[in-house]
Motif scaffolding. Structure first.
Motif, PDB file in Angstrom:
ATOM      1  N   LYS A   7       3.805  23.209 -15.043  1.00  0.00           N
ATOM      2  CA  LYS A   7       3.093  24.456 -15.321  1.00  0.00           C
ATOM      3  C   LYS A   7       2.896  25.225 -14.012  1.00  0.00           C
ATOM      4  N   ASP A   8       2.725  26.545 -14.102  1.00  0.00           N
ATOM      5  CA  ASP A   8       2.625  27.399 -12.913  1.00  0.00           C
ATOM      6  C   ASP A   8       1.557  26.937 -11.932  1.00  0.00           C
ATOM      7  N   GLU A   9       0.383  26.567 -12.442  1.00  0.00           N
ATOM      8  CA  GLU A   9      -0.697  26.161 -11.548  1.00  0.00           C
ATOM      9  C   GLU A   9      -0.367  24.838 -10.832  1.00  0.00           C
ATOM     10  N   ALA A  10       0.408  23.962 -11.496  1.00  0.00           N
ATOM     11  CA  ALA A  10       0.834  22.708 -10.857  1.00  0.00           C
ATOM     12  C   ALA A  10       1.879  22.989  -9.783  1.00  0.00           C
ATOM     13  N   LEU A  11       2.784  23.917 -10.058  1.00  0.00           N
ATOM     14  CA  LEU A  11       3.786  24.291  -9.051  1.00  0.00           C
ATOM     15  C   LEU A  11       3.123  24.841  -7.798  1.00  0.00           C
ATOM     16  N   LYS A  12       2.118  25.678  -7.990  1.00  0.00           N
ATOM     17  CA  LYS A  12       1.400  26.242  -6.840  1.00  0.00           C
ATOM     18  C   LYS A  12       0.690  25.131  -6.063  1.00  0.00           C
ATOM     19  N   TYR A  13       0.054  24.218  -6.764  1.00  0.00           N
ATOM     20  CA  TYR A  13      -0.655  23.097  -6.147  1.00  0.00           C
ATOM     21  C   TYR A  13       0.315  22.222  -5.335  1.00  0.00           C
ATOM     22  N   LEU A  14       1.530  22.057  -5.831  1.00  0.00           N
ATOM     23  CA  LEU A  14       2.499  21.165  -5.198  1.00  0.00           C
ATOM     24  C   LEU A  14       3.367  21.826  -4.127  1.00  0.00           C
ATOM     25  N   GLU A  15       3.312  23.152  -4.012  1.00  0.00           N
ATOM     26  CA  GLU A  15       4.248  23.840  -3.123  1.00  0.00           C
ATOM     27  C   GLU A  15       4.179  23.386  -1.673  1.00  0.00           C
ATOM     28  N   ASP A  16       3.025  22.950  -1.193  1.00  0.00           N
ATOM     29  CA  ASP A  16       2.944  22.465   0.188  1.00  0.00           C
ATOM     30  C   ASP A  16       2.912  20.935   0.260  1.00  0.00           C
TER      31      ASP A  16
ATOM     32  N   ASN B 287      -8.918  20.483 -11.354  1.00  0.00           N
ATOM     33  CA  ASN B 287      -8.477  20.483  -9.958  1.00  0.00           C
ATOM     34  C   ASN B 287      -7.685  19.238  -9.559  1.00  0.00           C
ATOM     35  N   ALA B 288      -7.045  18.601 -10.520  1.00  0.00           N
ATOM     36  CA  ALA B 288      -6.157  17.461 -10.269  1.00  0.00           C
ATOM     37  C   ALA B 288      -4.922  17.622 -11.143  1.00  0.00           C
ATOM     38  N   LEU B 289      -3.857  16.962 -10.753  1.00  0.00           N
ATOM     39  CA  LEU B 289      -2.650  17.007 -11.569  1.00  0.00           C
ATOM     40  C   LEU B 289      -2.833  16.135 -12.803  1.00  0.00           C
ATOM     41  N   ALA B 290      -2.348  16.621 -13.923  1.00  0.00           N
ATOM     42  CA  ALA B 290      -2.415  15.860 -15.172  1.00  0.00           C
ATOM     43  C   ALA B 290      -1.015  15.737 -15.749  1.00  0.00           C
ATOM     44  N   LEU B 291      -0.648  14.537 -16.121  1.00  0.00           N
ATOM     45  CA  LEU B 291       0.612  14.270 -16.803  1.00  0.00           C
ATOM     46  C   LEU B 291       0.311  14.225 -18.290  1.00  0.00           C
ATOM     47  N   LYS B 292       0.989  15.077 -19.047  1.00  0.00           N
ATOM     48  CA  LYS B 292       0.732  15.186 -20.482  1.00  0.00           C
ATOM     49  C   LYS B 292       2.049  15.204 -21.239  1.00  0.00           C
TER      50      LYS B 292
END
Length: 135
Positions: A6-15, A92-97
């Protein structure tokens, strides 16, 4: 197999995970060399994204993804995932669904590009110690 970030996860992971990285999706329950957790309460309950320097020959099932990662998993873990597999940001954490619901509400990201694997004895000792703390 396919996973949607999801977009918010991509942003969180970009760095955290560079595009084009070799990444595996695996459990974090002591069943593999990337996990020191142990205890029956962790089986199929904890997952992790592991960044590798080189592909691991045990992880041969490709995972198509929209993040630009060279992503795989091991055949034995595919039974945990159903259709609609995705990673989102949740509390505010990654979730695998997937379509069945939340598989892990605190998906971890671990960088193994410069890690020397532990010996079987070192891993066992750590699992025993952590197993008493997590279950």
């Amino acid at each position: 197999m396919k996973i949607n970030f999801k977009d918010e996860a991509l942003k969180y992971l970009e760095d955290k995970i560079p595009t084009g990285s070799t990444v595996i999706l695996t459990t974090d329950d002591g069943s593999n060399k990337y996990s020191s957790l142990g205890g029956s309460c962790a089986i199929g309950d904890k997952f992790q994204l592991v960044i590798l320097k080189d592909a691991d020959p045990k992880y041969t099932v490709p995972i198509e993804n929209n993040a630009g990662y060279n992503m795989t998993t091991e055949e034995q873990y595919t039974d945990f995932f159903t259709d609609g597999l995705n990673i989102s940001l949740w509390h505010n954490a990654l979730a695998l669904k997937d379509n069945s619901g939340i598989l892990d509400g605190a998906l971890s990201v671990v960088d193994w590009r410069n890690v020397k694997p532990e010996t079987a004895e070192q891993r066992h000792n750590k699992m025993v110690k952590l197993g008493d703390q997590i279950c």
